[in-house]
Design a protein around this motif. Sequence first.
Motif, PDB file in Angstrom:
ATOM      1  N   ARG A  95       0.835  -1.208   0.000  1.00 14.23           N
ATOM      2  CA  ARG A  95       0.000   0.000   0.000  1.00 14.23           C
ATOM      3  C   ARG A  95       0.866   1.253   0.000  1.00 14.23           C
ATOM      4  O   ARG A  95       0.608   2.199  -0.747  1.00 14.23           O
ATOM      5  CB  ARG A  95      -0.907  -0.015   1.227  1.00 14.23           C
ATOM      6  N   PHE A  96       1.896   1.261   0.848  1.00 14.88           N
ATOM      7  CA  PHE A  96       2.760   2.434   0.963  1.00 14.88           C
ATOM      8  C   PHE A  96       3.454   2.740  -0.370  1.00 14.88           C
ATOM      9  O   PHE A  96       3.496   3.894  -0.811  1.00 14.88           O
ATOM     10  CB  PHE A  96       3.791   2.198   2.061  1.00 14.88           C
ATOM     11  N   LEU A  97       4.001   1.719  -1.016  1.00 17.26           N
ATOM     12  CA  LEU A  97       4.745   1.952  -2.251  1.00 17.26           C
ATOM     13  C   LEU A  97       3.830   2.261  -3.432  1.00 17.26           C
ATOM     14  O   LEU A  97       4.253   2.918  -4.379  1.00 17.26           O
ATOM     15  CB  LEU A  97       5.634   0.746  -2.551  1.00 17.26           C
ATOM     16  N   ARG A  98       2.598   1.793  -3.382  1.00 15.10           N
ATOM     17  CA  ARG A  98       1.653   2.225  -4.418  1.00 15.10           C
ATOM     18  C   ARG A  98       1.324   3.705  -4.268  1.00 15.10           C
ATOM     19  O   ARG A  98       1.167   4.418  -5.260  1.00 15.10           O
ATOM     20  CB  ARG A  98       0.369   1.381  -4.353  1.00 15.10           C
ATOM     21  N   ASP A  99       1.233   4.172  -3.027  1.00 14.49           N
ATOM     22  CA  ASP A  99       0.946   5.582  -2.781  1.00 14.49           C
ATOM     23  C   ASP A  99       2.158   6.469  -3.057  1.00 14.49           C
ATOM     24  O   ASP A  99       1.999   7.629  -3.454  1.00 14.49           O
ATOM     25  CB  ASP A  99       0.488   5.789  -1.332  1.00 14.49           C
ATOM     26  N   TYR A 100       3.361   5.925  -2.829  1.00 14.92           N
ATOM     27  CA  TYR A 100       4.589   6.723  -2.993  1.00 14.92           C
ATOM     28  C   TYR A 100       5.597   5.934  -3.837  1.00 14.92           C
ATOM     29  O   TYR A 100       6.615   5.447  -3.332  1.00 14.92           O
ATOM     30  CB  TYR A 100       5.187   7.063  -1.626  1.00 14.92           C
ATOM     31  N   PRO A 101       5.349   5.799  -5.122  1.00 15.01           N
ATOM     32  CA  PRO A 101       6.188   4.942  -5.967  1.00 15.01           C
ATOM     33  C   PRO A 101       7.610   5.453  -6.164  1.00 15.01           C
ATOM     34  O   PRO A 101       8.483   4.691  -6.597  1.00 15.01           O
ATOM     35  CB  PRO A 101       5.425   4.916  -7.301  1.00 15.01           C
ATOM     36  N   GLU A 102       7.877   6.729  -5.852  1.00  9.20           N
ATOM     37  CA  GLU A 102       9.221   7.270  -6.035  1.00  9.20           C
ATOM     38  C   GLU A 102      10.127   7.020  -4.839  1.00  9.20           C
ATOM     39  O   GLU A 102      11.314   7.355  -4.875  1.00  9.20           O
ATOM     40  CB  GLU A 102       9.136   8.787  -6.301  1.00  9.20           C
ATOM     41  N   ILE A 103       9.593   6.449  -3.774  1.00 11.21           N
ATOM     42  CA  ILE A 103      10.419   6.145  -2.603  1.00 11.21           C
ATOM     43  C   ILE A 103      11.159   4.832  -2.820  1.00 11.21           C
ATOM     44  O   ILE A 103      10.579   3.839  -3.253  1.00 11.21           O
ATOM     45  CB  ILE A 103       9.560   6.086  -1.319  1.00 11.21           C
ATOM     46  N   ASP A 104      12.450   4.849  -2.534  1.00 10.71           N
ATOM     47  CA  ASP A 104      13.298   3.656  -2.632  1.00 10.71           C
ATOM     48  C   ASP A 104      13.379   3.037  -1.236  1.00 10.71           C
ATOM     49  O   ASP A 104      14.215   3.421  -0.425  1.00 10.71           O
ATOM     50  CB  ASP A 104      14.682   4.057  -3.140  1.00 10.71           C
ATOM     51  N   LEU A 105      12.488   2.092  -0.962  1.00 11.37           N
ATOM     52  CA  LEU A 105      12.356   1.522   0.381  1.00 11.37           C
ATOM     53  C   LEU A 105      13.258   0.309   0.546  1.00 11.37           C
ATOM     54  O   LEU A 105      13.291  -0.582  -0.305  1.00 11.37           O
ATOM     55  CB  LEU A 105      10.901   1.120   0.641  1.00 11.37           C
ATOM     56  N   SER A 106      13.979   0.283   1.667  1.00 16.32           N
ATOM     57  CA  SER A 106      14.797  -0.874   2.034  1.00 16.32           C
ATOM     58  C   SER A 106      14.349  -1.355   3.405  1.00 16.32           C
ATOM     59  O   SER A 106      14.332  -0.579   4.366  1.00 16.32           O
ATOM     60  CB  SER A 106      16.282  -0.481   2.066  1.00 16.32           C
ATOM     61  N   LEU A 107      13.963  -2.626   3.507  1.00 13.21           N
ATOM     62  CA  LEU A 107      13.504  -3.207   4.770  1.00 13.21           C
ATOM     63  C   LEU A 107      14.429  -4.348   5.162  1.00 13.21           C
ATOM     64  O   LEU A 107      14.675  -5.252   4.364  1.00 13.21           O
ATOM     65  CB  LEU A 107      12.069  -3.727   4.635  1.00 13.21           C
ATOM     66  N   GLU A 108      14.923  -4.307   6.396  1.00 18.42           N
ATOM     67  CA  GLU A 108      15.739  -5.397   6.927  1.00 18.42           C
ATOM     68  C   GLU A 108      15.032  -5.971   8.149  1.00 18.42           C
ATOM     69  O   GLU A 108      14.685  -5.241   9.077  1.00 18.42           O
ATOM     70  CB  GLU A 108      17.137  -4.904   7.303  1.00 18.42           C
ATOM     71  N   LEU A 109      14.812  -7.286   8.139  1.00 23.75           N
ATOM     72  CA  LEU A 109      14.155  -7.969   9.246  1.00 23.75           C
ATOM     73  C   LEU A 109      15.211  -8.542  10.184  1.00 23.75           C
ATOM     74  O   LEU A 109      16.130  -9.234   9.740  1.00 23.75           O
ATOM     75  CB  LEU A 109      13.254  -9.083   8.725  1.00 23.75           C
ATOM     76  N   ASP A 110      15.074  -8.245  11.471  1.00 21.70           N
ATOM     77  CA  ASP A 110      16.090  -8.657  12.432  1.00 21.70           C
ATOM     78  C   ASP A 110      15.445  -8.747  13.817  1.00 21.70           C
ATOM     79  O   ASP A 110      14.849  -7.777  14.292  1.00 21.70           O
ATOM     80  CB  ASP A 110      17.232  -7.639  12.459  1.00 21.70           C
ATOM     81  N   ASP A 111      15.545  -9.911  14.471  1.00 17.77           N
ATOM     82  CA  ASP A 111      15.000 -10.069  15.811  1.00 17.77           C
ATOM     83  C   ASP A 111      15.975  -9.617  16.895  1.00 17.77           C
ATOM     84  O   ASP A 111      15.600  -9.538  18.068  1.00 17.77           O
ATOM     85  CB  ASP A 111      14.604 -11.526  16.066  1.00 17.77           C
ATOM     86  N   ASN A 112      17.226  -9.340  16.535  1.00 21.51           N
ATOM     87  CA  ASN A 112      18.172  -8.804  17.495  1.00 21.51           C
ATOM     88  C   ASN A 112      17.878  -7.327  17.748  1.00 21.51           C
ATOM     89  O   ASN A 112      17.177  -6.675  16.968  1.00 21.51           O
ATOM     90  CB  ASN A 112      19.609  -8.958  16.990  1.00 21.51           C
ATOM     91  N   PHE A 113      18.404  -6.797  18.835  1.00 25.31           N
ATOM     92  CA  PHE A 113      18.216  -5.382  19.128  1.00 25.31           C
ATOM     93  C   PHE A 113      18.869  -4.551  18.028  1.00 25.31           C
ATOM     94  O   PHE A 113      20.047  -4.722  17.704  1.00 25.31           O
ATOM     95  CB  PHE A 113      18.819  -5.025  20.480  1.00 25.31           C
ATOM     96  N   VAL A 114      18.092  -3.653  17.446  1.00 21.36           N
ATOM     97  CA  VAL A 114      18.599  -2.745  16.418  1.00 21.36           C
ATOM     98  C   VAL A 114      18.560  -1.338  16.989  1.00 21.36           C
ATOM     99  O   VAL A 114      17.501  -0.854  17.403  1.00 21.36           O
ATOM    100  CB  VAL A 114      17.747  -2.828  15.128  1.00 21.36           C
ATOM    101  N   ASP A 115      19.708  -0.698  17.038  1.00 23.00           N
ATOM    102  CA  ASP A 115      19.812   0.635  17.618  1.00 23.00           C
ATOM    103  C   ASP A 115      19.344   1.657  16.595  1.00 23.00           C
ATOM    104  O   ASP A 115      20.043   1.943  15.620  1.00 23.00           O
ATOM    105  CB  ASP A 115      21.254   0.916  18.032  1.00 23.00           C
TER     106      ASP A 115
END
Length: 302
Positions: free
Chosen positions: A113-133
């Motif tokens: 939904r987000f990328l359909r609304d904002y197709p010019e955004i270059d989104l990078s998602l990293e999944l991590d169960d460790n603590f991410v600061d």
Amino acid sequence: MMKLDGVVAFVVTAEAGSISAASRRLGLAKSVVSERLAELERTLGTTLVQRSTRKLSLTNGGRSFLPRAQRILREVEEASSELAARSGKLAGPLRISAPVGFGNLHLGPALGRFLRDYPEIDLSLELDDNFVDAASGGFDAVLRHGAIGDGRLIARRLASSRRLLVASPGYLDECGIPTTLAELERHRGILYSNRASDWRFATASGWSVIRPRAGLRVNSGMLMREAATEGLGIALLPTFFIHEALANGTLTQIDIGQQAEGAELFLTYPKDHGASAKIRAFGDSLRRTFGSPPYWEKIPGI
């Protein structure tokens, strides 16, 4: 004159820990990243990075320059985002971290939904169960469920989730259904290994912590759900992990007359970063997709 692409190369190299990792993150050849870094050092007249065959480390000058360089890039990115927002178009990179289980279960439709609304955004998602600061991990924002407790961060609440005691029908037939905290403590528990006092229940005298006999300790909510489904014990899990299993009957809720501590989902970002237009748009989009109350709370009969 100091070039912005050199500042980018330095910051990403420092955050990633190596030129190779920085080149992968930037999508550039190692030689390009190395040359941009060297050009920045020539412009500044000092060595920022100590290179060796084993590792890369920052010099005193590099450690001093890094927070200023990060601030320069944030200011440029926020200025660009504000201008794009004023023109009605958001564009550019947005780097997000999120927990593995929640990401796998719920972020696919939300990101679509987000990328359909904002197709010019270059989104990078990293999944991590460790603590991410979120303050120094190189991300624009981090999704977390649970307490934040970090004064460096701003936490925007996105959604809530009850945490329910659940077990398989087979386990309850074999071991009985606990109806009090004392009875619950005598059962086998499937415990989340990253929280020492995870089973907290509201009582008339305050919070009561229960420590059942551990049948399994694991740092994955999804695996806890599967272990409970297999009859290995009782689990205390957020509804965003178990709403479908409760609806189809593979898991049964256990009611002991006390409410367990809930789970909150937050979008966190550093105070000194501020909420850019892209972060605000991302948070708003997630809230619309999840709903209020979120769809995982709408369990028939629960």
